[in-house]
Design a protein around this motif. Structure first.
Motif, PDB file in Angstrom:
ATOM      1  N   ASP A 445       0.806  -1.224   0.000  1.00 50.90           N
ATOM      2  CA  ASP A 445       0.000   0.000   0.000  1.00 50.90           C
ATOM      3  C   ASP A 445       0.833   1.264   0.000  1.00 50.90           C
ATOM      4  O   ASP A 445       0.285   2.378   0.042  1.00 50.90           O
ATOM      5  N   GLY A 446       2.172   1.172   0.009  1.00 51.02           N
ATOM      6  CA  GLY A 446       3.005   2.359  -0.039  1.00 51.02           C
ATOM      7  C   GLY A 446       2.967   3.193   1.217  1.00 51.02           C
ATOM      8  O   GLY A 446       3.142   4.421   1.130  1.00 51.02           O
ATOM      9  N   ARG A 447       2.752   2.583   2.387  1.00 53.55           N
ATOM     10  CA  ARG A 447       2.664   3.329   3.639  1.00 53.55           C
ATOM     11  C   ARG A 447       3.779   2.927   4.590  1.00 53.55           C
ATOM     12  O   ARG A 447       4.349   1.844   4.497  1.00 53.55           O
ATOM     13  N   ARG A 448       4.022   3.829   5.516  1.00 58.15           N
ATOM     14  CA  ARG A 448       5.009   3.591   6.564  1.00 58.15           C
ATOM     15  C   ARG A 448       4.281   3.478   7.904  1.00 58.15           C
ATOM     16  O   ARG A 448       3.481   4.349   8.261  1.00 58.15           O
ATOM     17  N   PRO A 472      12.982  -7.886   0.650  1.00 54.42           N
ATOM     18  CA  PRO A 472      13.656  -6.781   1.336  1.00 54.42           C
ATOM     19  C   PRO A 472      14.199  -5.764   0.351  1.00 54.42           C
ATOM     20  O   PRO A 472      14.601  -6.088  -0.765  1.00 54.42           O
ATOM     21  N   CYS A 473      14.171  -4.514   0.792  1.00 53.63           N
ATOM     22  CA  CYS A 473      14.668  -3.357   0.049  1.00 53.63           C
ATOM     23  C   CYS A 473      13.712  -2.920  -1.054  1.00 53.63           C
ATOM     24  O   CYS A 473      13.304  -1.761  -1.107  1.00 53.63           O
ATOM     25  N   SER A 474      13.319  -3.805  -1.934  1.00 49.84           N
ATOM     26  CA  SER A 474      12.405  -3.408  -3.003  1.00 49.84           C
ATOM     27  C   SER A 474      10.942  -3.511  -2.595  1.00 49.84           C
ATOM     28  O   SER A 474      10.091  -2.824  -3.169  1.00 49.84           O
ATOM     29  N   GLY A 475      10.614  -4.321  -1.623  1.00 45.42           N
ATOM     30  CA  GLY A 475       9.231  -4.476  -1.195  1.00 45.42           C
ATOM     31  C   GLY A 475       8.951  -3.931   0.179  1.00 45.42           C
ATOM     32  O   GLY A 475       7.858  -3.419   0.446  1.00 45.42           O
ATOM     33  N   VAL A 476       9.900  -4.021   1.081  1.00 51.11           N
ATOM     34  CA  VAL A 476       9.716  -3.557   2.455  1.00 51.11           C
ATOM     35  C   VAL A 476      11.073  -3.153   3.025  1.00 51.11           C
ATOM     36  O   VAL A 476      12.107  -3.737   2.654  1.00 51.11           O
ATOM     37  N   ARG A 477      11.032  -2.123   3.885  1.00 47.07           N
ATOM     38  CA  ARG A 477      12.239  -1.692   4.569  1.00 47.07           C
ATOM     39  C   ARG A 477      11.904  -1.408   6.028  1.00 47.07           C
ATOM     40  O   ARG A 477      10.813  -0.932   6.339  1.00 47.07           O
ATOM     41  N   LEU A 478      12.864  -1.683   6.901  1.00 49.55           N
ATOM     42  CA  LEU A 478      12.668  -1.487   8.326  1.00 49.55           C
ATOM     43  C   LEU A 478      13.790  -0.604   8.873  1.00 49.55           C
ATOM     44  O   LEU A 478      14.962  -0.781   8.495  1.00 49.55           O
ATOM     45  N   HIS A 479      13.411   0.328   9.768  1.00 54.26           N
ATOM     46  CA  HIS A 479      14.375   1.258  10.338  1.00 54.26           C
ATOM     47  C   HIS A 479      14.137   1.399  11.830  1.00 54.26           C
ATOM     48  O   HIS A 479      13.005   1.244  12.319  1.00 54.26           O
ATOM     49  N   LEU A 480      15.198   1.686  12.558  1.00 51.49           N
ATOM     50  CA  LEU A 480      15.137   2.049  13.972  1.00 51.49           C
ATOM     51  C   LEU A 480      15.425   3.547  14.087  1.00 51.49           C
ATOM     52  O   LEU A 480      16.439   4.038  13.559  1.00 51.49           O
ATOM     53  N   TRP A 481      14.531   4.263  14.807  1.00 50.24           N
ATOM     54  CA  TRP A 481      14.616   5.714  14.919  1.00 50.24           C
ATOM     55  C   TRP A 481      14.883   6.103  16.364  1.00 50.24           C
ATOM     56  O   TRP A 481      14.190   5.632  17.278  1.00 50.24           O
ATOM     57  N   PRO A 482      15.869   6.963  16.602  1.00 49.81           N
ATOM     58  CA  PRO A 482      16.060   7.476  17.965  1.00 49.81           C
ATOM     59  C   PRO A 482      14.959   8.440  18.380  1.00 49.81           C
ATOM     60  O   PRO A 482      14.672   8.595  19.560  1.00 49.81           O
ATOM     61  N   GLU A 483      14.334   9.116  17.399  1.00 42.50           N
ATOM     62  CA  GLU A 483      13.168   9.959  17.652  1.00 42.50           C
ATOM     63  C   GLU A 483      12.403  10.102  16.356  1.00 42.50           C
ATOM     64  O   GLU A 483      12.890   9.729  15.285  1.00 42.50           O
ATOM     65  N   LYS A 484      11.222  10.612  16.443  1.00 47.31           N
ATOM     66  CA  LYS A 484      10.351  10.669  15.278  1.00 47.31           C
ATOM     67  C   LYS A 484      10.812  11.752  14.308  1.00 47.31           C
ATOM     68  O   LYS A 484      11.288  12.817  14.709  1.00 47.31           O
ATOM     69  N   GLY A 485      10.659  11.458  13.000  1.00 50.53           N
ATOM     70  CA  GLY A 485      10.984  12.414  11.974  1.00 50.53           C
ATOM     71  C   GLY A 485      10.407  11.982  10.649  1.00 50.53           C
ATOM     72  O   GLY A 485       9.955  10.833  10.478  1.00 50.53           O
ATOM     73  N   ASN A 486      10.423  12.874   9.700  1.00 46.13           N
ATOM     74  CA  ASN A 486       9.875  12.553   8.385  1.00 46.13           C
ATOM     75  C   ASN A 486      10.854  11.743   7.544  1.00 46.13           C
ATOM     76  O   ASN A 486      10.470  10.862   6.784  1.00 46.13           O
ATOM     77  N   SER A 487      12.144  12.036   7.692  1.00 45.97           N
ATOM     78  CA  SER A 487      13.159  11.309   6.950  1.00 45.97           C
ATOM     79  C   SER A 487      14.444  11.296   7.762  1.00 45.97           C
ATOM     80  O   SER A 487      14.605  12.070   8.711  1.00 45.97           O
ATOM     81  N   ALA A 488      15.347  10.405   7.366  1.00 42.25           N
ATOM     82  CA  ALA A 488      16.598  10.277   8.097  1.00 42.25           C
ATOM     83  C   ALA A 488      17.437  11.542   7.994  1.00 42.25           C
ATOM     84  O   ALA A 488      18.202  11.875   8.902  1.00 42.25           O
ATOM     85  N   SER A 489      17.295  12.305   6.916  1.00 47.29           N
ATOM     86  CA  SER A 489      18.106  13.510   6.734  1.00 47.29           C
ATOM     87  C   SER A 489      17.666  14.645   7.648  1.00 47.29           C
ATOM     88  O   SER A 489      18.419  15.594   7.856  1.00 47.29           O
ATOM     89  N   THR A 545      10.050   1.480  12.349  1.00 47.63           N
ATOM     90  CA  THR A 545       9.157   1.741  11.220  1.00 47.63           C
ATOM     91  C   THR A 545       9.232   0.609  10.214  1.00 47.63           C
ATOM     92  O   THR A 545      10.290   0.029   9.985  1.00 47.63           O
ATOM     93  N   ILE A 546       8.071   0.318   9.628  1.00 50.75           N
ATOM     94  CA  ILE A 546       7.954  -0.675   8.567  1.00 50.75           C
ATOM     95  C   ILE A 546       7.397   0.048   7.352  1.00 50.75           C
ATOM     96  O   ILE A 546       6.221   0.455   7.335  1.00 50.75           O
ATOM     97  N   SER A 547       8.242   0.225   6.351  1.00 52.17           N
ATOM     98  CA  SER A 547       7.846   0.933   5.136  1.00 52.17           C
ATOM     99  C   SER A 547       7.580  -0.072   4.029  1.00 52.17           C
ATOM    100  O   SER A 547       8.451  -0.887   3.708  1.00 52.17           O
ATOM    101  N   VAL A 548       6.373  -0.001   3.457  1.00 48.09           N
ATOM    102  CA  VAL A 548       5.962  -0.920   2.410  1.00 48.09           C
ATOM    103  C   VAL A 548       5.902  -0.175   1.086  1.00 48.09           C
ATOM    104  O   VAL A 548       5.367   0.948   1.010  1.00 48.09           O
ATOM    105  N   ALA A 549       6.429  -0.763   0.042  1.00 49.44           N
ATOM    106  CA  ALA A 549       6.446  -0.134  -1.272  1.00 49.44           C
ATOM    107  C   ALA A 549       5.051  -0.116  -1.873  1.00 49.44           C
ATOM    108  O   ALA A 549       4.184  -0.929  -1.518  1.00 49.44           O
ATOM    109  N   PRO A 550       4.797   0.802  -2.791  1.00 49.30           N
ATOM    110  CA  PRO A 550       3.502   0.807  -3.487  1.00 49.30           C
ATOM    111  C   PRO A 550       3.374  -0.413  -4.388  1.00 49.30           C
ATOM    112  O   PRO A 550       4.365  -1.045  -4.748  1.00 49.30           O
ATOM    113  N   PRO A 551       2.157  -0.766  -4.754  1.00 47.47           N
ATOM    114  CA  PRO A 551       1.949  -1.984  -5.557  1.00 47.47           C
ATOM    115  C   PRO A 551       2.543  -1.837  -6.945  1.00 47.47           C
ATOM    116  O   PRO A 551       2.488  -0.759  -7.555  1.00 47.47           O
TER     117      PRO A 551
END
Length: 1095
Positions: A445-448, A472-489, A545-551
Motif C-alpha cells: 500500500d506504499g505506507r510507513r 527486502p529493500c524493493s518491497g519492504v524496509r525497516l528502520h530504527l529511529w532514535p526519535e520521530k521524523g519525516n526522513s533520516a536527513s 518503522t515498517i515501510s511498504v512499497a507501493p503496488p
C-alpha cells in the motif's frame, strides 16, 4: 516362581523385539516425497589414456563433455584449460553419476552468477584466525572467470563400503588419477604450444575433489596417502559421505583403515613444535578445506552423525551442512537423490565457480577465503540464537553492560539497502501509527507504519518478530529511529536512523496460492522471510518503522500472489511450552491436544524433552476461528468452510527446528506434518543438547488453532533401528558372551550345563544380574570420559538408550537361539525317526577320508578353516568352523533323543510286563539292556543300572548346549563378514589379493577358540601369580569379553567383538599347550572334578 517370571519376561521381550522390527520395516519402506527437481543433460564421456609404464587396467579415468553434437575426443582433450574437478563415485557407484553436476556447472558458467539477494547472510567465526568474517564483504562476480573441467574415475561399481581392501585400492587409484589429470593439462598445453597456438594463463596447481558416499572418504584418504604430490588437492566437497565411521561397521580391517585415516587427518592439522615449545612448521593439512553435505533425515544409508567432521577437521578448515539448511534447497533427500537433485546440484555448481579468483583464474589459495565462500553460498542466515531467545537475552544484556559495550551497537555495522534499488520515502502515503503489539500488512500500500518500542514493548514484550513474503529493500524496509521524523536527513548525525532491513532472513515458502482473476480472494500467501529483534538490538531507539512499497503495475497478466506481513512485540516466556517425556510417551497411545486462542504470541517456543530425531511427532494445526466466530454466516457453515475462511486471513504456519548435529530444519505450510530432525541422542560422544529439540513455531496471531501432537510409532521404531543398530549388534555379542559365562560357571561348580536360553534367562533377572551386566560398562565409559578430554554425554539419555539397546539385543539373541534350536531339533528328530524305522546306516563311513575326518575332527577343522581364512576369505574359514559345530550339535542331540526314546520305551515295557512274574521281568530287562547297549556308544562311566542310558543322554544334552553356545557366537561372527563376502564375489576372477592380515589373524583366533573350547572339559583356568586360592577361569574370561563388547558397542564399533573372541581363543590355545605339557610331566595343576556322568 522366579523361573516362571524369567520365562514370561523372555516371551514379552521377544514379542516387543519382533514388534519393533516389524514397525521399523514398515516405517522405513514407506514412500518418501523429497520435492527435488530432476536434472537433464546431454552427456559424453571421453576416456583419458593411461601411459604405457603405468599398470591401471582395472579402473579408468574419464573427462565429461556436455552437448549433443559429436566431437573429436583427442582435439577436445588438447583444449583443456579450465579448472579440474575430479568426481569419485561411492559404494557400487558409476563414473556416469558425474553428469548432473557437470551439466549444471556448464549451464551455471554460461548463465552467470545467481541473483544477489539482500537477505541476512550467515556469519563465519574463525577463532584461531582472529574473529568473525563478514561474508557480506565477499564480492560477487558479475561473470565467472573460469569454467570447470569435470573428470570422473571408473571404479567398476565395486562395493567399497563393505571391504577395507577395496577402499585402499580405490584410494591408490585416485592418487594416480589426480597426478594423471595434472599431467594431462601439461601435455595438452605443450601440444597447443607445439602447434603454434597462443598460450594464456597458467597450469592448474591443484584438483578439486567431489566425492559421493564412500567416494568422499576415498578423497580424504588420498590426501594423507604417502604418494600424493604436495598441494595437489586443496578443496574437497563430499556428498552423503560417512566420515566418522563406515556405515556398515562390521569388518575389522575396514574399521581399522577408517581409524588410521582419521588419525592422520587429526595429526595433519597439528602445529609441529620442538620439545622446548619452539615453532617448527605449520599444519601439514593447513591448506585443505573440507565441506561435508548431508542428505538429512531421509538418507537412511548414512546418518548425519557419521557425516560430521567434528574431531577430524577443525572448524577453521571445514564444516558439515545438511541439505535441509542449505540455501535455495531446504530439502531432505535419499542417498542417491543428492546426486541429481537439481536444487543441490545448482547450488554446488555455483559455489565451485565462486571459488575461482578472477585475477588468476585459479582457486583462491587462502583457506580462509574458500571457507568464507562456502559459508556464504551454502549456509542459511537463520541464527541458532532464535531458538534460545528467552535464555540468552538477559545474559547478553548483562554481559554487554558489564563490558562497557552498548547493546545494539553490533547492528550498526549492518549494510543498508543498495542505492541502485529505487525507493522514494517522500512518495510514501500518509503514515500509520500502530497502537497494538500486532501489526498487519495485507497489501503493498506504499505506507510507513510507526511502532513505539517503549509503549508496545511493555509487560516483558521486548522482542519483535516480523514475517512476510515481501522482498527486502524493493518491497519492504525497516528502520530504527532514535526519535520521530519525516526522513533520516531531518535528524542530526548524533541521532542517526539505523536501517535493519538486512536482518531479514530468507526461509523456504510453500506453494503460493494462485489468483484466478483480479479482485478474487485467495488463501494467504506463505511467508518467505523472517525478521527478529531482541531488546539489545533496539536499545537506544524509540521507534521502529515498517515501510511498504507501493503496488507494482502489471499489464496483460494476472497480479502476483497476495502480499502479506505480520509483526508483533512478544514475550518469549509467554509462548513457551514444554512437552515432558511422559507426555510424549503418552501421545503414542492417545493424541495430545492444545488450544491456541486468538492474540496468542506469533512466535511459540515448543521444547520437546525427547529429541524429535528419536520420537518423531505428527504435528497438526487446525484453524478454529479467525475473529469472525460470532457472525451469523459462520454459524450456518460447516467446520470445513471455517477452515477455508481462516486460511484466507491467516498465513500458513511455519516451524523452525535446530539440531546441534544436522543443523536447521524448516517446515513450511505446517498444517499437518511429521516433524523429524536428524539428531543423534544417547551416544557416548553425543554433543550437548542433542537429547532435546526446540521448535520455533510461527503462527498468525489473528487465528485460533487446535494443535495436536502424536508420536508416530512406526517412524520412531525406524529411527531407533537406524540410529542404534551398530550398538545393538555389539550388545548382541555381549549377550552371547554373558550366556557362555553362565554355562562355563555351571561347569566350574560341577552343575549341569544349562541351555543358552536358560543361561540368557538367568542373566535377565531383575535387578541382578541384568543391571550389573549392562550398567558396569556404561559407568566405565562415563568414568573414562570424565578422566579424559572426551566429550561428556548426557547421562540420562546415555543410560536409557544403552539399556534399551541391550534389552533389544537380548531379544534378537533369543530369536536367533530359538530358530537355530528348532532347526537342530527338527533335523535330529528326522534323523532318529529314519534310523529307528528303517535301521538306516550310512555307507560313507567305509571311505577312508570320512574315517579320517571322523576320528580327527579338530585337526581337519583347524587345517581347512585356517587355510581358507588366510588364503581365500575369513568367512569361508568361519563357515568350516560352523559346520563342525553344527555336526557336533546334531550328533549330540540325535544321541540324546535316541537315548531318551530308548529309556522311555524300556520303562514302558518294564511297567507293562512287571506283573507277569519275576522270570519274565528279568528276561525282558536283559533283552532291553542288550538292545540299548547296541544303540548307544560305550561310556567309561556307564553301568548296567536302569539309569545308565539316562546318564548318557544327559551328557549328550550338555554337549549340545555347550556346542550350541559356540555355534551362536561364531554364527554371528561369520554374519559380520557377509558384506565383505558379497564384495569378494563381485570381484571374483579379477585378480583378488589375499585377505587383510588383520582379518585373517582375528579369524584364526576365533577358530582356535572354537576348536580349543569344543568340549566343556577344555575350559581354561590359571592360578593368579602369588595366590593359591584365586584362579582366572573361563567364566571370568567370558565376562571380560562381554564387557569389552559392551564398550565397543558404545563406541559404535561392533567389530571389536572379534578382538575379544580372538583373545579368548589365544588364551584357550595357550592353556591347551601348557596343560598337555604338564600332563606329559605328570604335573597337571588343575583340580580334579567329579562329573561322573561325563566323558
Amino acid at each position: 516362581m522366579q523361573g516362571v517370571r524369567a520365562k514370561f519376561s523372555v516371551i514379552v521381550l521377544v514379542l516387543i523385539t519382533l514388534g519393533i522390527a516389524a514397525a521399523s520395516i514398515y516405517g522405513l519402506l514407506k514412500p518418501i516425497s523429497n520435492g527435488c527437481t530432476m536434472t537433464y543433460m546431454y552427456p559424453t564421456y571421453i576416456p583419458i589414456s593411461t601411459p604405457k609404464n603405468v599398470s591401471a587396467e582395472k579402473y579408468g579415468l574419464y573427462l565429461y563433455h556436455e552437448g549433443w553434437q559429436k566431437i573429436d575426443f583427442d582435439e577436445h582433450i588438447k583444449q583443456l584449460s579450465g579448472t579440474p574437478v575430479l568426481f569419485i563415485p561411492g559404494n557400487g557407484g558409476s563414473y556416469k553419476q558425474v553428469r548432473s553436476l557437470a551439466a549444471e556447472s556448464e549451464r551455471a558458467y554460461q548463465g552467470g552468477p545467481l541473483e544477489n539477494e539482500l537477505y541476512q547472510q550467515a556469519t563465519l567465526t574463525l577463532e584461531e584466525d582472529g574473529g568473525p568474517i563478514n561474508v557480506n564483504n565477499i564480492s560477487v562476480p558479475t561473470q565467472y572467470s573460469s569454467f570447470m573441467d569435470w573428470f570422473a574415475v571408473d571404479l567398476e561399481g565395486e562395493h567399497s563400503a563393505m571391504d577395507g581392501q577395496i577402499l585402499e585400492e580405490h584410494t591408490e587409484y585416485v592418487v594416480y588419477a589426480i597426478h594423471r589429470i595434472l599431467d594431462q593439462y601439461k601435455e595438452s598445453r605443450d601440444a597447443r604450444k607445439s602447434e603454434g597456438a597462443a598460450i594464456y594463463g597458467s597450469l592448474p596447481r591443484s584438483v578439486i575433489l567431489v566425492g559421493h558416499s564412500m567416494g568422499g572418504f576415498v578423497a580424504r584418504a588420498a590426501i594423507v596417502h604417502s604418494h600424493l604430490r604436495k598441494s595437489a588437492v586443496e578443496t574437497i566437497i563430499t556428498l552423503s559421505t560417512p566420515h566418522q565411521s563406515p556405515p556398515v561397521t562390521l569388518q575389522p580391517s575396514l574399521g581399522h583403515y577408517y581409524t588410521h585415516v582419521n588419525q592422520e587427518w587429526r595429526k595433519g592439522y597439528e602445529v609441529h613444535t620442538s620439545r622446548s615449545g619452539h615453532y617448527i612448521s605449520g599444519p601439514k593439512l593447513g591448506h585443505i578445506v573440507v565441506v561435508s553435505i548431508s542428505g538429512g533425515i531421509h538418507d537412511f544409508q548414512v546418518r548425519s552423525k557419521l557425516e560430521s567432521l567434528d574431531g577430524i577437521v577443525p572448524p577453521t578448515h571445514g564444516f558439515m551442512i545438511s541439505t535441509t539448511s542449505m540455501q535455495n534447497v531446504w530439502l531432505s533427500m535419499e542417498h542417491q537423490v543428492i546426486l541429481w537433485c537439481n536444487q543441490v546440484v545448482v547450488q554446488v555448481s555455483h559455489t565451485l565457480l565462486h571459488l575461482i579468483d578472477s585475477k588468476t583464474s585459479q582457486p583462491f589459495t587462502e583457506s580462509r577465503e574458500r571457507l568464507a565462500i562456502f559459508t556464504k553460498m551454502l549456509h542459511s542466515g537463520v541464527p541458532e540464537s532464535w531458538l534460545k531467545q528467552s535464555q540468552a537475552t538477559q545474559k547478553s544484556l548483562h554481559a554487554s553492560s558489564k563490558n562497557g559495550i552498548l547493546p545494539g551497537s553490533h547492528v550498526h555495522t549492518l549494510p543498508a539497502c543498495p542505492s541502485t534499488i529505487r525507493w522514494n520515502e517522500a512518495g510514501l502515503e500518509r503514515d500509520l501509527y500502530i497502537q497494538t503489539p500486532t501489526v498487519t500488512v495485507l497489501a503493498m500500500d506504499g505506507r510507513r507504519r510507526w511502532l513505539d518500542i517503549k509503549k508496545l514493548g511493555l509487560n516483558g514484550k521486548g522482542h519483535f518478530v516480523f514475517v512476510t513474503n515481501l522482498v527486502p529493500c524493493s518491497g519492504v524496509r525497516l528502520h530504527l529511529w532514535p526519535e520521530k521524523g519525516n526522513s533520516a536527513s531531518d535528524l542530526p548525525l548524533t541521532k542517526r536512523v539505523l536501517e535493519v532491513t538486512s536482518k531479514m532472513v530468507k526461509i523456504p515458502s510453500g506453494p503460493a496460492p494462485r489468483q484466478i482473476e483480479p479482485g478474487s480472494q485467495t488463501e494467504q500467501a506463505p511467508p518467505s522471510a523472517v525478521f527478529m529483534l531482541d531488546p539489545k538490538d533496539m536499545y537506544g531507539f524509540k521507534f521502529l518503522t515498517i515501510s511498504v512499497a507501493p503496488p507494482p503495475v502489471f499489464s496483460g497478466r494476472p497480479p502476483p500472489a497476495t502480499s502479506m506481513a505480520v509483526g508483533q512485540f512478544f514475550d518469549p516466556d509467554e509462548g513457551k511450552t514444554v512437552f515432558s517425556p511422559y507426555l510424549l510417551l503418552q501421545s503414542m497411545v492417545s493424541q495430545q491436544d492444545m488450544i491456541l486462542k486468538e492474540d496468542h504470541p506469533l512466535a511459540l517456543d515448543l521444547s520437546f524433552s525427547i529429541s524429535l530425531g528419536l520420537l518423531p511427532v505428527k504435528f497438526s494445526l487446525e484453524p478454529t476461528g479467525c475473529g469472525i466466530q460470532k457472525s451469523e454466516l459462520v454459524e450456518e457453515v460447516k467446520d470445513m468452510e471455517i477452515n477455508k475462511l481462516c486460511k484466507r486471513r491467516c498465513f500458513p504456519p511455519v516451524a523452525l527446528a535446530w539440531d546441534v548435529s544436522s543443523g536447521l530444519h524448516i517446515f513450511p505450510n505446517l498444517y499437518s506434518h511429521t516433524i523429524m530432525v536428524d539428531s543423534s541422542p544417547g551416544y557416548w560422544d553425543s554433543p550437548k543438547g542433542s537429547e532435546k529439540t526446540t521448535l520455533l513455531l510461527l503462527v498468525d496471531p489473528h487465528c485460533s488453532y487446535k494443535t495436536s501432537i502424536s508420536v508416530s510409532v512406526a517412524a520412531a521404531a525406524g529411527r531407533f533401528m537406524l540410529l542404534y543398530w551398530s550398538q545393538i549388534i555389539g550388545f548382541s555379542f555381549a549377550v552371547v558372551f554373558f550366556a557362555l559365562m553362565q554355562q562355563a560357571y555351571s561347569w566350574e561348580l560341577d552343575l549341569p550345563i544349562p541351555s543358552m536360553l536358560t543361561a540368557l534367562e538367568s542373566n535377565m533377572r531383575m535387578p541382578l544380574p541384568f543391571f550389573s551386566l549392562v550398567i558396569t560398562p556404561i559407568v566405565a565409559a562415563l568414568f573414562y570420559s570424565f578422566m579424559s578430554s572426551q566429550r561428556f554425554p548426557s547421562i540420562i539419555s546415555f543410560f536409557v538408550i544403552s539399556i534399551l539397546c541391550y534389552a533389544f539385543a537380548n531379544g534378537i539373541v533369543v530369536v536367533l537361539i530359538l530358530i537355530s534350536q528348532w532347526v537342530f531339533y527338527v533335523a535330529a528328530s528326522i534323523h532318529v525317526f529314519i534310523k529307528k524305522w528303517w535301521q538306516w546306516e550310512t555307507s560313507l563311513l567305509s571311505f577312508k577320508v570320512v574315517r579320517i575326518v571322523r576320528f580327527n575332527p579338530s585337526l581337519v577343522t583347524v587345517f581347512a578353516a585356517m587355510s581358507l581364512a588366510c588364503f581365500v576369505h575369513p568367512a569361508f574359514g568361519l563357515a568350516i568352523l560352523l559346520f563342525s559345530h553344527a555336526l557336533c550339535c546334531h550328533n549330540a542331540l540325535s544321541s540324546f533323543l535316541t537315548a531318551s526314546f530308548r529309556s522311555h520305551a524300556r520303562s514302558r515295557e518294564l511297567f507293562d510286563f512287571g506283573d507277569r512274574g519275576s522270570s519274565e521281568y528279568k528276561r525282558l530287562q536283559i533283552k532291553s539292556d542288550s538292545r540299548t547297549n547296541k544303540s548307544l556308544p560305550v561310556d567309561e562311566h556307564s553301568s548296567n543300572s536302569p539309569d545308565s542310558a539316562r546318564s548318557y543322554g544327559d551328557t549328550q544334552l550338555e554337549i549340545f548346549h555347550h556346542q550350541h553356545g559356540l555355534l551362536v557366537l561364531h554364527l554371528m561372527s561369520m554374519l559380520m563378514f557377509i558384506p565383505s563376502l558379497v564384495a569378494w564375489f563381485q570381484r571374483f576372477g579379477t585378480g583378488q589379493r589375499f585377505p587383510w592380515f588383520l582379518d585373517s589373524a582375528l579369524t584364526l583366533g576365533i577358530i582356535l577358540h572354537g576348536v580349543c573350547g569344543s568340549k566343556p572339559e577344555y575350559s581354561f583356568w590359571f592360578p593368579l601369580p602369588g595366590s593359591d586360592r584365586w584362579e582366572v577361569k573361563q567364566s571370568f574370561g567370558y565376562l571380560l569379553g562381554g564387557f569389552a563388547c559392551c564398550l565397543y558397542a558404545l563406541t559404535m564399533a561392533p567389530y571389536g567383538a572379534f578382538y575379544a573372541m580372538a583373545c579368548i581363543g589365544i588364551v584357550a590355545f595357550t592353556f591347551r599347550i601348557i596343560d598337555r605339557r604338564n600332563r606329559e610331566r605328570g604335573d597337571a595343576y588343575y583340580s580334579n572334578r567329579k562329573h561322573s556322568h561325563r566323558h
